[in-house]
Structures are given as structure tokens and as C-alpha cells.
Design an enzyme around this catalytic site. Structure first.
Site, mmCIF file in Angstrom:
data_model
loop_
_atom_site.group_PDB
_atom_site.id
_atom_site.type_symbol
_atom_site.label_atom_id
_atom_site.label_comp_id
_atom_site.label_asym_id
_atom_site.label_seq_id
_atom_site.Cartn_x
_atom_site.Cartn_y
_atom_site.Cartn_z
ATOM 1 N N PHE A 1 43.692 47.818 33.006
ATOM 2 C CA PHE A 1 43.166 47.710 34.382
ATOM 3 C C PHE A 1 44.120 48.348 35.393
ATOM 4 O O PHE A 1 44.277 47.825 36.503
ATOM 5 C CB PHE A 1 42.945 46.251 34.795
ATOM 6 C CG PHE A 1 42.051 45.426 33.909
ATOM 7 C CD1 PHE A 1 40.997 45.999 33.211
ATOM 8 C CD2 PHE A 1 42.250 44.057 33.799
ATOM 9 C CE1 PHE A 1 40.166 45.224 32.411
ATOM 10 C CE2 PHE A 1 41.428 43.264 33.009
ATOM 11 C CZ PHE A 1 40.381 43.860 32.313
ATOM 12 N N GLN B 1 15.071 34.683 64.439
ATOM 13 C CA GLN B 1 16.187 33.769 64.702
ATOM 14 C C GLN B 1 17.151 33.721 63.504
ATOM 15 O O GLN B 1 18.366 33.656 63.671
ATOM 16 C CB GLN B 1 15.679 32.356 65.017
ATOM 17 C CG GLN B 1 16.815 31.474 65.509
ATOM 18 C CD GLN B 1 16.409 30.019 65.633
ATOM 19 O OE1 GLN B 1 15.894 29.410 64.692
ATOM 20 N NE2 GLN B 1 16.642 29.452 66.794
ATOM 21 N N GLY C 1 44.883 41.437 42.348
ATOM 22 C CA GLY C 1 45.946 40.999 43.262
ATOM 23 C C GLY C 1 46.172 39.497 43.176
ATOM 24 O O GLY C 1 46.786 38.900 44.062
ATOM 25 N N PRO D 1 46.271 43.369 28.151
ATOM 26 C CA PRO D 1 45.020 42.807 27.621
ATOM 27 C C PRO D 1 45.092 41.288 27.481
ATOM 28 O O PRO D 1 44.125 40.593 27.750
ATOM 29 C CB PRO D 1 44.865 43.496 26.261
ATOM 30 C CG PRO D 1 45.606 44.791 26.413
ATOM 31 C CD PRO D 1 46.753 44.511 27.352
ATOM 32 N N GLY D 2 46.254 40.748 27.138
ATOM 33 C CA GLY D 2 46.364 39.300 26.930
ATOM 34 C C GLY D 2 47.072 38.559 28.047
ATOM 35 O O GLY D 2 47.339 37.364 27.915
ATOM 36 N N GLU E 1 51.241 42.996 48.789
ATOM 37 C CA GLU E 1 50.041 43.451 48.064
ATOM 38 C C GLU E 1 48.821 42.644 48.511
ATOM 39 O O GLU E 1 47.741 43.188 48.730
ATOM 40 C CB GLU E 1 50.254 43.307 46.549
ATOM 41 C CG GLU E 1 48.953 43.510 45.773
ATOM 42 C CD GLU E 1 49.129 43.625 44.266
ATOM 43 O OE1 GLU E 1 50.266 43.635 43.787
ATOM 44 O OE2 GLU E 1 48.100 43.700 43.571
HETATM 45 C C1 LIG Z 1 39.625 47.168 39.169
HETATM 46 C C2 LIG Z 1 40.902 46.492 38.817
HETATM 47 C C3 LIG Z 1 42.118 47.043 39.226
HETATM 48 C C4 LIG Z 1 43.316 46.449 38.864
HETATM 49 N N1 LIG Z 1 44.497 47.067 39.164
HETATM 50 C C5 LIG Z 1 45.645 46.609 38.623
HETATM 51 C C6 LIG Z 1 46.868 47.360 38.737
HETATM 52 O O1 LIG Z 1 46.909 48.416 39.358
HETATM 53 N N2 LIG Z 1 47.983 46.872 38.129
HETATM 54 C C7 LIG Z 1 47.985 45.706 37.429
HETATM 55 O O2 LIG Z 1 49.022 45.334 36.907
HETATM 56 N N3 LIG Z 1 46.845 44.972 37.307
HETATM 57 C C8 LIG Z 1 45.697 45.406 37.874
HETATM 58 N N4 LIG Z 1 44.528 44.689 37.727
HETATM 59 C C9 LIG Z 1 44.557 43.428 37.005
HETATM 60 C C10 LIG Z 1 44.287 42.196 37.864
HETATM 61 O O3 LIG Z 1 45.368 41.922 38.708
HETATM 62 C C11 LIG Z 1 43.956 41.038 36.892
HETATM 63 O O4 LIG Z 1 42.666 41.322 36.351
HETATM 64 C C12 LIG Z 1 43.971 39.680 37.554
HETATM 65 O O5 LIG Z 1 45.283 39.328 37.928
HETATM 66 C C13 LIG Z 1 43.392 38.581 36.649
HETATM 67 O O6 LIG Z 1 43.939 38.625 35.364
HETATM 68 P P1 LIG Z 1 42.967 38.638 34.079
HETATM 69 O O7 LIG Z 1 41.948 39.679 34.288
HETATM 70 O O8 LIG Z 1 43.810 38.710 32.869
HETATM 71 O O9 LIG Z 1 42.236 37.236 34.136
HETATM 72 P P2 LIG Z 1 42.783 35.856 33.495
HETATM 73 O O10 LIG Z 1 44.169 35.633 33.957
HETATM 74 O O11 LIG Z 1 42.488 35.838 32.054
HETATM 75 O O12 LIG Z 1 41.841 34.807 34.236
HETATM 76 C C14 LIG Z 1 40.532 34.428 33.755
HETATM 77 C C15 LIG Z 1 40.044 33.266 34.625
HETATM 78 O O13 LIG Z 1 40.949 32.146 34.442
HETATM 79 C C16 LIG Z 1 41.383 31.704 35.697
HETATM 80 N N5 LIG Z 1 42.749 31.191 35.609
HETATM 81 C C17 LIG Z 1 43.836 31.777 35.019
HETATM 82 N N6 LIG Z 1 44.926 31.017 35.184
HETATM 83 C C18 LIG Z 1 44.538 29.939 35.922
HETATM 84 C C19 LIG Z 1 45.218 28.776 36.445
HETATM 85 N N7 LIG Z 1 46.528 28.611 36.283
HETATM 86 N N8 LIG Z 1 44.491 27.865 37.140
HETATM 87 C C20 LIG Z 1 43.156 28.044 37.337
HETATM 88 N N9 LIG Z 1 42.464 29.109 36.868
HETATM 89 C C21 LIG Z 1 43.143 30.040 36.180
HETATM 90 C C22 LIG Z 1 41.346 32.928 36.598
HETATM 91 O O14 LIG Z 1 41.324 32.562 37.972
HETATM 92 C C23 LIG Z 1 40.044 33.583 36.120
HETATM 93 O O15 LIG Z 1 38.952 32.980 36.755
HETATM 94 C C24 LIG Z 1 43.309 45.244 38.127
HETATM 95 C C25 LIG Z 1 42.094 44.671 37.737
HETATM 96 C C26 LIG Z 1 40.912 45.293 38.049
HETATM 97 C C27 LIG Z 1 39.632 44.695 37.539
#
Ligand SMILES: Cc1cc2nc3c(=O)[nH]c(=O)nc-3n(C[C@H](O)[C@H](O)[C@H](O)COP(=O)(O)OP(=O)(O)OC[C@H]3O[C@@H](n4cnc5c(N)ncnc54)[C@H](O)[C@@H]3O)c2cc1C
Length: 380
Positions: free
Chosen positions: A157, A279, A363, A129-130, A242
Site C-alpha cells: 500500500f 426543505q 494515516g 502485508p501483516g 501526516e
Molecule cells: C491507498 C492507500 C495508501 C497508503 N499509503 C501508505 C504509505 O504511503 N505508506 C505506508 O506505510 N502505508 C500506507 N498505507 C497503509 C495504511 O496506513 C494502512 O492500511 C492503515 O494504517 C491500516 O492498516 P491495515 O490496512 O494493516 O489494517 P489493520 O491494522 O489490519 O486493521 C484492520 C481493522 O482492525 C482495526 N484495528 C487494528 N488495531 C486496532 C486496535 N488496537 N483497536 C481497535 N481496532 C483496531 C482497524 O481500525 C481496522 O478497522 C496506505 C493504505 C492505502 C489503502
């Protein structure tokens, strides 16, 4: 356009998998979307037909065919019918390689056969979550208690989160006084391992994406993958593959959206002519066809590099960034060409539009891909 690196055997494999999809996937898609999950039955059928972990060594029940193009073909065929929830690629090409690459002989003999037959389904749990993009910020811990670890924390997720029998969980572990990340295999019935909701999502309706909770779960040391201090390195190593998987699906889904749209604009009449004759339509279709073909070449080149163990993190980031942004542009433009029908659930383009939105996020987000690419450019 002529695809590079594909031969007669790939065509035969594609025909076999296409028949499987027509028989075992297509008739159930509506039900799976309604249920928010696919059946365990289809996993077993895929296993029976040799489609899961086809690359695994024969001693574990695999076919020993180490050619990522076979995965690519399966992803393309699933996209052709708009199936975005039956995650056999996550199982076979994304998670199982962790066991194959970092597991020992005992772990491979114990874990791989069930994954090959489809009796056991895999997931990987990194995100919390965090902590998503910033994996080092994870809070889940595994405390070394001699012959076992005590696992505490939660993940969110997680794809295949409800169906999964084995979940590879990333957790903080103290190694020689230093905080590291290790990978542990958590099994379905381990006391203290609980699943939360199958999360409601705007797309990927037949995919079970869930929260997972670990309360004092006892994990035998036999379920630690590789070195307890190298989990982050292992994840970085596997993330290139991945990202290529995600890219193959992005492209194939965009290509399907394009193909459906070409058929539609040829049929649909407005102002006494086919929509395809305007077009604007012709130019939009020409632009999309060009983007799709260029992206396909880059993907096929990355697949070749992966087959040769040469796929770099930067190239994987570039193709993930480009293919997901391209998919977003293509499905949006295609939906526009469908007019109001494109907004209706019964038209696959509507679903494809919703499904596409996540690919710029999971990913690794597009922003994180740009960071990885920028780091490789020798900028100040
Ligand atoms: C349908 C679905 C399936 C998934 N499946 C899996 C799974 O099987 N296993 C697993 O482990 N995870 C899984 N995930 C998690 C997914 O990989 C994460 O949601 C993703 O990596 C983004 O992390 P977050 O949601 O915490 O966003 P955050 O990291 O909180 O990002 C929020 C925003 O901040 C931006 N941001 C963060 N850091 C930076 C930076 N350094 N520079 C610029 N911008 C930044 C991000 O680009 C984004 O726009 C899944 C998610 C979904 C929605």
C-alpha cells in the site's frame, strides 16, 4: 467565513498555485486516472515553479518559507479540481521532513536538491502485508554488516510506490542486543529492490499505490536516517503532521463536494422547482455548511500549532478522526442530492465519494485515532 492567519502573501501564493493547477494538472487528469499514475513531467514542472519543499533551506535549493499554510493552500487547490493522485504533499510535507529533521548535512545535501527540483520523488514505507496499525509487528529487517545494512522484507500500500526514487523504509534493526526500528533510504536502482503491482483501488485512481520487495538489498550506512534505534519515535513525531495533512485534504475535498452540490441543487429542477428549494435540501446543506466551518476552524488552529512546533499527537488524532468521518458524511449526502447523476463516473461527486472512503483508514484508522485520544483522557 473569515479564515484566521491568512494574509495577502498567502492569497498571492494561492493565485500562483491555482494557475499552475489549471495549466499543468487539469488538462491531464483524465489521462492520469486512466493510467493509474501521474506523469513525471508534472513533478518537474512543480519543482521548476518552486512548489516542492518550498520550506527547505536555500542552500539546498528551497525557498526557506517555513509556513505549513502554503501546503494547506496547495491541498485546498488540488481538492478544488478533484485531483487526488498527484501526491506532492506526501512528497514535500510528509516524507521530506524526515530527511530534514533526522538526516545529517551530507544526506540533506545529497538528497534534498533532487526532491526540490522534482527530479526525485519520495515515498515512505511502513505498512507490511501483516502489519499496518500495529507497526511494531513489522517483519522487514536490516542486518548490520559493518559499513552497510542488508535489507529483507516487503511493504504494501505504498503511495508514490511506482514513481518513487527514494523510499524511506522502516525496518527492524538489532541495536545493542535489542530489537528496534530504524529508517533507511532505499534508492531506485539498488540491486534487490523490486516493485510489485500498481494496485487497483476503488478510489484515488491517479495515485500509484504499490507493493515493494527487498531481497538482500545492500544499504550503505550513509543512508541510515538518524539513530538506528529511534525510527519508531521519528515516525510518531512525524505522524502528527501526516494526520494534519490528511485532515486538510479531507476538509478541502468535502468542501469541494459541497460547492459542486450547491451549484447542482440550484440548477436541477423537480416538481416545478429547484431541488435547492425543498426543505430537506436546505436543511442538509445547512447542516453540512456548519460541520465544514467548524472543522475548518479546528484545522486552521492545528496548522497554527504546527507552525509553532506545538501540534500534539492528540489534537492531530482528533482532527484526523473528525475530518475523515465528516468527509464521509458530507460526500454521501452530496451524492444523494445529485440523484442518479451522482452515481455516474463523469460527475466528480462520484469520484469524490470513492476517494473519501480511504481517509478513515490510512494515516491511522479511525479506531486507532480513538485509542490515541482515549489515552490522553486520564481514563482508568
Ligand atoms: C491507498 C492507500 C495508501 C497508503 N499509503 C501508505 C504509505 O504511503 N505508506 C505506508 O506505510 N502505508 C500506507 N498505507 C497503509 C495504511 O496506513 C494502512 O492500511 C492503515 O494504517 C491500516 O492498516 P491495515 O490496512 O494493516 O489494517 P489493520 O491494522 O489490519 O486493521 C484492520 C481493522 O482492525 C482495526 N484495528 C487494528 N488495531 C486496532 C486496535 N488496537 N483497536 C481497535 N481496532 C483496531 C482497524 O481500525 C481496522 O478497522 C496506505 C493504505 C492505502 C489503502
Amino acid at each position: 467565513m473569515q479564515r484566521l492567519g491568512f494574509n495577502e502573501e498567502h492569497t498571492m501564493f494561492r493565485d500562483a498555485f491555482r494557475s499552475f493547477v489549471e495549466k499543468e494538472v487539469v488538462p491531464h487528469q483524465e489521462q492520469w486516472r486512466e493510467d493509474g499514475i501521474v506523469s513525471r513531467e508534472v513533478w518537474r514542472k512543480a519543482g521548476e515553479n518552486g512548489f516542492l519543499l518550498y520550506w527547505a533551506d536555500e542552500q539546498y535549493g528551497g525557498l526557506g518559507l517555513r509556513d505549513f499554510r502554503l501546503s494547506q493552500i496547495m491541498m485546498e487547490e488540488m481538492a478544488r479540481v478533484g485531483e487526488t493522485g498527484f501526491y506532492l504533499h506526501l512528497h514535500g510535507s510528509l516524507v521530506a521532513p524526515y530527511i530534514d529533521k533526522f538526516g545529517n548535512d551530507e544526506q540533506k545535501s545529497r538528497l534534498l536538491p533532487g526532491c526540490i527540483s522534482g527530479e526525485k520523488i519520495l515515498a515512505i514505507a511502513m505498512t507490511e502485508p501483516g502489519a499496518g496499525s500495529d507497526l511494531r509487528g513489522m517483519k522487514t529487517t536490516a542486518v548490520d554488516c559493518g559499513d552497510h545494512y542488508k535489507l529483507n522484507g516487503s511493504k504494501t500500500f505504498i503511495s508514490n510506490g511506482i514513481l518513487a526514487d527514494y523510499v524511506i523504509v522502516a525496518a527492524k534493526i538489532q541495536v545493542e542486543g535489542k530489537e528496534k526500528i530504524g529508517l533507511l533510504v532505499v534508492e531506485r536502482d539498488m540491486p534487490g529492490f523490486e516493485r510489485g503491482r500498481n494496485l487497483n483501488k476503488m478510489g484515488l485512481k491517479s495515485q500509484d499505490t504499490a507493493e515493494l520487495f527487498f531481497n538482500d538489498v545492500t544499504i550503505p550506512k550513509a543512508n541510515l536516517l538518524g539513530d538506528p534505534g529511534r525510527g519508531l519515535n521519528y515516525m510518531m513525531e512525524c505522524l502528527a503532521e501526516e494526520r494534519l495533512i490528511v485532515s486538510c485534504i479531507n476538509h478541502a475535498s468535502a468542501q469541494s463536494a459541497f460547492d459542486w452540490t450547491r451549484d447542482y441543487v440550484n440548477e436541477r429542477q423537480a416538481f416545478g422547482q429547484a431541488v435547492a428549494e425543498f426543505q430537506n435540501t436546505r436543511f442538509k446543506m445547512a447542516e453540512m455548511a456548519t460541520e465544514l466551518d467548524i472543522c475548518q476552524v479546528y484545522i486552521d488552529r492545528c496548522v497554527e500549532a504546527l507552525n509553532d512546533d506545538q501540534l500534539s499527537a492528540e489534537d492531530a488524532a482528533k482532527i484526523k478522526l473528525f475530518s475523515s468521518e465528516m468527509q464521509g458524511r458530507v460526500v454521501d449526502e452530496c451524492l444523494q442530492l445529485f440523484g442518479g447523476y451522482g452515481f455516474m463516473d463523469e460527475y466528480p461527486i462520484s469520484q469524490a465519494y470513492c476517494d473519501a472512503r480511504i481517509t478513515r483508514i490510512f494515516g491511522g484508522t479511525s479506531e486507532i485515532m480513538k485509542e490515541i485520544i482515549a489515552r490522553s483522557l486520564g481514563l482508568a
